[in-house]
Design a protein around this motif. Structure first.
Motif, PDB file in Angstrom:
ATOM      1  N   LEU A  28      47.174  45.564  51.587  1.00 53.19           N
ATOM      2  CA  LEU A  28      47.103  43.889  51.653  1.00 53.19           C
ATOM      3  C   LEU A  28      46.710  43.484  50.389  1.00 53.19           C
ATOM      4  CD1 LEU A  28      46.958  42.801  55.224  1.00 53.19           C
ATOM      5  CD2 LEU A  28      48.851  43.035  53.959  1.00 53.19           C
ATOM      6  N   TRP A  29      46.084  44.191  49.183  1.00 52.28           N
ATOM      7  CA  TRP A  29      45.539  43.590  48.159  1.00 52.28           C
ATOM      8  C   TRP A  29      46.481  42.516  47.356  1.00 52.28           C
ATOM      9  CZ3 TRP A  29      40.525  42.822  47.495  1.00 52.28           C
ATOM     10  CH2 TRP A  29      39.711  43.793  48.012  1.00 52.28           C
ATOM     11  N   PRO A  30      47.642  42.991  47.006  1.00 52.06           N
ATOM     12  CA  PRO A  30      48.456  41.737  46.439  1.00 52.06           C
ATOM     13  C   PRO A  30      48.499  40.647  47.083  1.00 52.06           C
ATOM     14  CG  PRO A  30      49.646  44.144  46.352  1.00 52.06           C
ATOM     15  CD  PRO A  30      48.357  44.303  47.500  1.00 52.06           C
ATOM     16  N   GLU A  31      49.110  40.672  48.524  1.00 47.65           N
ATOM     17  CA  GLU A  31      49.062  39.469  49.057  1.00 47.65           C
ATOM     18  C   GLU A  31      47.985  38.666  49.277  1.00 47.65           C
ATOM     19  OE1 GLU A  31      52.096  42.690  50.826  1.00 47.65           O
ATOM     20  OE2 GLU A  31      49.947  42.756  50.141  1.00 47.65           O
ATOM     21  N   TYR A  32      46.697  39.212  49.460  1.00 43.77           N
ATOM     22  CA  TYR A  32      45.336  38.673  49.420  1.00 43.77           C
ATOM     23  C   TYR A  32      45.210  38.179  48.053  1.00 43.77           C
ATOM     24  CZ  TYR A  32      40.476  38.085  49.692  1.00 43.77           C
ATOM     25  OH  TYR A  32      39.071  37.775  49.387  1.00 43.77           O
ATOM     26  N   ARG A  33      45.088  38.661  47.073  1.00 49.08           N
ATOM     27  CA  ARG A  33      44.981  38.100  45.948  1.00 49.08           C
ATOM     28  C   ARG A  33      45.718  37.389  45.605  1.00 49.08           C
ATOM     29  NH1 ARG A  33      43.588  44.323  43.571  1.00 49.08           N
ATOM     30  NH2 ARG A  33      41.192  43.955  44.095  1.00 49.08           N
ATOM     31  N   GLU A  34      47.190  36.938  45.865  1.00 46.71           N
ATOM     32  CA  GLU A  34      47.918  35.958  45.693  1.00 46.71           C
ATOM     33  C   GLU A  34      47.558  34.582  46.312  1.00 46.71           C
ATOM     34  OE1 GLU A  34      52.730  34.830  46.333  1.00 46.71           O
ATOM     35  OE2 GLU A  34      51.951  36.699  46.907  1.00 46.71           O
ATOM     36  N   ARG A  35      47.010  34.830  47.630  1.00 47.65           N
ATOM     37  CA  ARG A  35      46.881  33.791  48.492  1.00 47.65           C
ATOM     38  C   ARG A  35      45.371  33.110  48.370  1.00 47.65           C
ATOM     39  NH1 ARG A  35      50.564  33.610  52.921  1.00 47.65           N
ATOM     40  NH2 ARG A  35      49.673  31.612  53.455  1.00 47.65           N
ATOM     41  N   ALA A  36      44.662  33.877  47.810  1.00 47.68           N
ATOM     42  CA  ALA A  36      43.015  33.622  47.285  1.00 47.68           C
ATOM     43  C   ALA A  36      42.733  33.274  46.076  1.00 47.68           C
ATOM     44  CB  ALA A  36      42.174  34.491  48.203  1.00 47.68           C
ATOM     45  N   VAL A  37      41.725  32.765  45.973  1.00 42.92           N
ATOM     46  CA  VAL A  37      41.130  32.283  44.707  1.00 42.92           C
ATOM     47  C   VAL A  37      39.909  33.082  44.090  1.00 42.92           C
ATOM     48  CG1 VAL A  37      42.571  30.349  44.338  1.00 42.92           C
ATOM     49  CG2 VAL A  37      40.238  30.218  44.970  1.00 42.92           C
ATOM     50  N   ALA A  38      39.774  33.601  42.843  1.00 43.56           N
ATOM     51  CA  ALA A  38      38.410  34.177  42.476  1.00 43.56           C
ATOM     52  C   ALA A  38      37.332  33.002  42.585  1.00 43.56           C
ATOM     53  CB  ALA A  38      38.520  34.982  41.168  1.00 43.56           C
ATOM     54  N   PHE A  39      36.133  33.737  43.117  1.00 47.73           N
ATOM     55  CA  PHE A  39      35.121  32.685  43.228  1.00 47.73           C
ATOM     56  C   PHE A  39      33.946  33.079  42.069  1.00 47.73           C
ATOM     57  CE2 PHE A  39      31.905  30.782  46.445  1.00 47.73           C
ATOM     58  CZ  PHE A  39      31.295  29.989  45.388  1.00 47.73           C
ATOM     59  N   GLY A  40      34.265  32.461  40.937  1.00 49.63           N
ATOM     60  CA  GLY A  40      33.607  32.907  39.776  1.00 49.63           C
ATOM     61  C   GLY A  40      32.264  32.354  39.532  1.00 49.63           C
ATOM     62  N   ARG A  41      32.262  30.953  39.883  1.00 46.71           N
ATOM     63  CA  ARG A  41      30.969  30.057  39.373  1.00 46.71           C
ATOM     64  C   ARG A  41      30.394  29.464  40.878  1.00 46.71           C
ATOM     65  NH1 ARG A  41      31.849  26.018  35.634  1.00 46.71           N
ATOM     66  NH2 ARG A  41      34.038  26.190  36.368  1.00 46.71           N
ATOM     67  N   THR A  54      24.100  26.508  37.173  1.00 43.77           N
ATOM     68  CA  THR A  54      25.232  26.980  37.342  1.00 43.77           C
ATOM     69  C   THR A  54      25.210  28.477  37.077  1.00 43.77           C
ATOM     70  OG1 THR A  54      26.406  25.078  36.537  1.00 43.77           O
ATOM     71  CG2 THR A  54      27.714  26.884  36.826  1.00 43.77           C
ATOM     72  N   ASP A  55      25.650  29.460  38.225  1.00 44.69           N
ATOM     73  CA  ASP A  55      25.454  30.880  37.988  1.00 44.69           C
ATOM     74  C   ASP A  55      26.812  31.459  38.095  1.00 44.69           C
ATOM     75  OD1 ASP A  55      22.402  31.346  38.083  1.00 44.69           O
ATOM     76  OD2 ASP A  55      22.697  29.664  39.401  1.00 44.69           O
ATOM     77  N   SER A  56      27.026  32.668  37.705  1.00 44.17           N
ATOM     78  CA  SER A  56      27.915  33.418  37.573  1.00 44.17           C
ATOM     79  C   SER A  56      28.089  34.441  38.748  1.00 44.17           C
ATOM     80  CB  SER A  56      28.330  34.223  36.183  1.00 44.17           C
ATOM     81  OG  SER A  56      29.270  35.204  36.464  1.00 44.17           O
ATOM     82  N   MET A  57      28.939  34.009  39.753  1.00 46.94           N
ATOM     83  CA  MET A  57      28.986  35.026  40.957  1.00 46.94           C
ATOM     84  C   MET A  57      29.802  36.012  40.571  1.00 46.94           C
ATOM     85  SD  MET A  57      27.251  33.219  43.294  1.00 46.94           S
ATOM     86  CE  MET A  57      27.662  33.943  44.687  1.00 46.94           C
TER      87      MET A  57
END
Length: 410
Positions: free
Chosen positions: A75-88, A101-104
């Motif tokens: 399910l990686w493609p579906e998950y990455r399409e529906r979620a957003v990267a939590f970068g900071r 501000t830190d880089s997660m």
């Protein structure tokens, strides 16, 4: 997406399985468990007390321990399409000014994805195209015998009796099923705080999570796809009359505010009857009885402070499903015991971390807030994440645990 199927229809497939499994609760833990068991060739009966379409809820941040679930289910493609990267991650002082501000992404890059997603969207991803659910259905009675669990399922005025080898209890922190089992005393932590969940429009910083640790309030905003999830909390006495009073008090405290802070407060005020989240947790003394096992919040319900509860629920579901690959009716008890020994220390360590953070976050009084602001400037996010990184460094190996348990029982 889950689709409706009554329990009797689901049971027609399950009754021929080598292990007849009932999963109680179609939340994150329950859907994950059911889908993994289906992938492994079983036909679990999945029931949910709520009506169909009641899964919106709140936002989730999923730590990298969820990776094995998406690996197994593809399910990686579906998950990455529906979620957003939590970068900071940005932390604001009690008066509103950003402290750091830190880089997660950098801190967790070695372990995998760290993403934000709405609960409803996560359930859609996890359920895929093969997830029948008996909505509006409860477990009304359960009797464990030496050989099976005899259950009574109720849906409206209709009841039916069924026999299962295993009942997976995943109906949440307020589990009604748990009361039917001998799991020992239930430990509870009440922070004396609660708060509202709301949704704000997306902004131009959709990789950023922001928290404001105030004097007598907490405001967090977290990105998901196409919107920002907001949580505004405070002591029970401050939230009793609704969000307007608390927001007015916060306005008087803040000397400055980010654009995200302003939009988050406005979202809470603009939301009609926002979801209220009491900040409490539970911990059961035992996870396993003869033919029943607790998973997710039914076993250990988390405070949301570390953003790890949903991830640990999914990990637990994966660990259990991998152990059950090796199970039959004769060795089931041995493998359930192995599940509790392997996973419970990990879950309780993560829960302890959430409790520790709660003691820092959910506090009243300006003097404490000033001291906390100073500590926040000195204490790195890396050090705060150290307990979680330890969990990620020592991931469970349920297949090896199954082999060890079965070799000892021979």
């Amino acid at each position: 997406m889950p689709y409706a199927a009554d329990a009797a229809t689901q049971y027609q497939d399950a009754r021929h399985d080598p292990l007849r499994v009932l999963v109680v609760g179609a939340g994150v833990a329950g859907v994950t468990t059911a889908r993994l068991l289906r992938r492994n060739g079983l036909h679990p009966v999945l029931i949910e007390r709520a009506a169909a379409g009641a899964a919106e809820g709140y936002m989730l941040a999923l730590m990298p321990m969820v990776g094995p679930v998406f690996d197994e289910l593809g399910l990686w493609p579906e998950y990455r399409e529906r979620a957003v990267a939590f970068g900071r991650y940005r932390l604001c002082a009690h008066h509103g000014r950003p402290v750091r501000t830190d880089s997660m992404g950098e801190l967790l890059a070695d372990y995998g994805d760290y993403r934000g997603i709405g609960r409803g969207e996560l359930l859609d991803v996890l359920s895929g195209a093969d997830c029948p659910v008996s909505f509006g259905t409860t477990l009304a009675a359960l009797t464990e015998t030496a050989g099976a669990a005899m259950v009574q399922l109720a849906c409206g005025d209709h009841t039916g009796e069924y026999e299962f080898d295993l009942v997976v209890v995943s109906d949440g922190i307020g589990s009604g099923t748990r009361r039917l089992l001998d799991v020992g005393p239930i430990g509870r932590l009440d922070t004396g705080w609660g708060g509202w969940v709301a949704w704000a429009p997306p902004d131009d910083e959709q990789d950023l999570g922001e928290e404001l640790w105030g004097a007598g309030f907490f405001l967090g905003s977290y990105p998901v796809r196409d919107r920002i999830g907001v949580f505004l909390g405070g002591p029970d006495a401050a939230t009793a009359d609704g969000p307007e009073r608390l927001v007015a008090a916060i306005d008087r405290q803040l000397r400055t505010r980010t654009g995200r802070t302003s939009r988050a407060l406005r979202a809470v005020l603009d939301t009609d009857r926002p979801y209220y989240w009491p900040l409490r947790d539970v911990r059961t003394a035992r996870w396993v009885t003869g033919h029943a096992v607790l998973v997710g919040d039914a076993a250990a319900g988390f405070l949301p402070t570390a953003g790890i509860g949903a991830g640990m629920a999914m990990e637990s579901a994966w660990v259990l499903s991998r152990l059950l690959v090796h199970a039959d009716r004769a060795n089931l008890a041995t493998l359930l015991d192995a599940y509790e020994k392997l996973q419970r220390p990990r879950v309780e360590a993560a829960q302890d971390n959430s409790r520790t953070l709660a003691r820092m976050m959910f506090r009243d009084g300006r003097a404490f807030a000033v001291c906390r602001d100073v500590a926040a400037r000195l204490l790195s996010v890396r050090s705060v994440l150290k307990p979680i990184r330890r969990l990620l460094d020592a991931r469970p190996d349920p297949d090896a645990a199954a082999r060890r348990a079965l070799s000892r029982s021979d």
